[in-house]
Scaffold this motif. Structure first.
Motif, PDB file in Angstrom:
ATOM      1  N   MET A  71       0.829  -1.204   0.000  1.00  0.00           N
ATOM      2  CA  MET A  71       0.000   0.000   0.000  1.00  0.00           C
ATOM      3  C   MET A  71       0.870   1.264   0.000  1.00  0.00           C
ATOM      4  SD  MET A  71      -3.058  -1.028  -0.280  1.00  0.00           S
ATOM      5  CE  MET A  71      -4.069   0.367   0.150  1.00  0.00           C
ATOM      6  N   ALA A  72       2.007   1.197   0.675  1.00  0.00           N
ATOM      7  CA  ALA A  72       2.903   2.354   0.721  1.00  0.00           C
ATOM      8  C   ALA A  72       3.609   2.556  -0.617  1.00  0.00           C
ATOM      9  CB  ALA A  72       3.926   2.181   1.840  1.00  0.00           C
ATOM     10  N   THR A  73       3.998   1.459  -1.254  1.00  0.00           N
ATOM     11  CA  THR A  73       4.706   1.514  -2.530  1.00  0.00           C
ATOM     12  C   THR A  73       4.136   0.423  -3.435  1.00  0.00           C
ATOM     13  OG1 THR A  73       6.687   2.171  -1.308  1.00  0.00           O
ATOM     14  CG2 THR A  73       6.993   1.573  -3.613  1.00  0.00           C
ATOM     15  N   PRO A  74       3.101   0.719  -4.202  1.00  0.00           N
ATOM     16  CA  PRO A  74       2.423  -0.317  -4.997  1.00  0.00           C
ATOM     17  C   PRO A  74       3.306  -1.027  -6.023  1.00  0.00           C
ATOM     18  CG  PRO A  74       1.034   1.620  -4.822  1.00  0.00           C
ATOM     19  CD  PRO A  74       2.381   1.995  -4.256  1.00  0.00           C
ATOM     20  N   THR A  75       4.432  -0.442  -6.402  1.00  0.00           N
ATOM     21  CA  THR A  75       5.305  -1.075  -7.394  1.00  0.00           C
ATOM     22  C   THR A  75       6.411  -1.910  -6.759  1.00  0.00           C
ATOM     23  OG1 THR A  75       6.686   0.911  -7.503  1.00  0.00           O
ATOM     24  CG2 THR A  75       4.912   0.708  -9.135  1.00  0.00           C
ATOM     25  N   VAL A  76       6.390  -2.068  -5.437  1.00  0.00           N
ATOM     26  CA  VAL A  76       7.453  -2.796  -4.750  1.00  0.00           C
ATOM     27  C   VAL A  76       7.475  -4.254  -5.227  1.00  0.00           C
ATOM     28  CG1 VAL A  76       6.121  -3.486  -2.715  1.00  0.00           C
ATOM     29  CG2 VAL A  76       8.573  -3.125  -2.516  1.00  0.00           C
ATOM     30  N   ARG A  77       8.698  -4.798  -5.402  1.00  0.00           N
ATOM     31  CA  ARG A  77       8.854  -6.142  -5.928  1.00  0.00           C
ATOM     32  C   ARG A  77       9.600  -7.071  -4.975  1.00  0.00           C
ATOM     33  NH1 ARG A  77      10.580  -4.653 -12.047  1.00  0.00           N
ATOM     34  NH2 ARG A  77      10.387  -6.867 -12.395  1.00  0.00           N
ATOM     35  N   LEU A  78      10.154  -6.504  -3.913  1.00  0.00           N
ATOM     36  CA  LEU A  78      10.944  -7.290  -2.973  1.00  0.00           C
ATOM     37  C   LEU A  78      10.451  -7.094  -1.555  1.00  0.00           C
ATOM     38  CD1 LEU A  78      14.543  -6.423  -4.278  1.00  0.00           C
ATOM     39  CD2 LEU A  78      13.135  -8.377  -4.932  1.00  0.00           C
ATOM     40  N   CYS A  79      10.631  -8.131  -0.739  1.00  0.00           N
ATOM     41  CA  CYS A  79      10.338  -7.981   0.685  1.00  0.00           C
ATOM     42  C   CYS A  79      11.417  -7.094   1.302  1.00  0.00           C
ATOM     43  CB  CYS A  79      10.294  -9.349   1.374  1.00  0.00           C
ATOM     44  SG  CYS A  79      11.879 -10.201   1.440  1.00  0.00           S
TER      45      CYS A  79
END
Length: 132
Positions: free
Chosen positions: A105-113
């Motif tokens: 939700m904070a960074t919708p494009t995030v791809r990594l934990c």
């Protein structure tokens, strides 16, 4: 991995599509011209008859850099939309662990934990490091 909740999936989809639409509009407004003028991105786009050549070149370079950044961001948004539609959103691309919904939700494009992102930044020396 438990799938993302329906409300989170809808919210992410809404945010990603809105971000894509906004970015495309920004790109169109900067590269399109109403009066058959050259677009703002170009080698001589900022140079008039008596303008400083170095300054015009710097402005053109900055416009190109911004366009490259926006193009990369548009790609990241497209990847995130694709993952969301295929059910792969919320899964770390490196380790396969869950990415918390709050992070998505904070960074919708995030791809990594978080752990894999920290390791990547450590390996590439790209982390923020200590702040003042």
């Amino acid at each position: 991995m438990p799938p993302l909740s329906h409300s989170v999936t809808e919210e992410l989809s809404k945010r990603l599509h809105q971000a894509r639409d906004d970015l495309l509009e920004t790109l169109r407004s900067r590269t399109g011209s109403a009066d058959d003028d050259a677009p703002a991105i170009g080698a001589l786009a900022h140079q008039g008859q008596s303008d400083d050549g170095a300054q015009s070149e710097m402005l053109s370079h900055n416009e190109q850099h911004l366009a490259d950044h926006e193009s990369a961001l548009l790609h990241e948004i497209g990847v995130a939309i694709g993952k969301l539609e295929s059910g792969g959103a919320g899964i770390c691309e490196t380790c396969g662990c869950d990415i918390p919904e709050a992070r998505l939700m904070a960074t919708p494009t995030v791809r990594l934990c978080i752990a894999c992102q920290e390791q990547l930044e450590k390996d590439q020396h790209t982390g923020r490091g200590p702040s003042m």
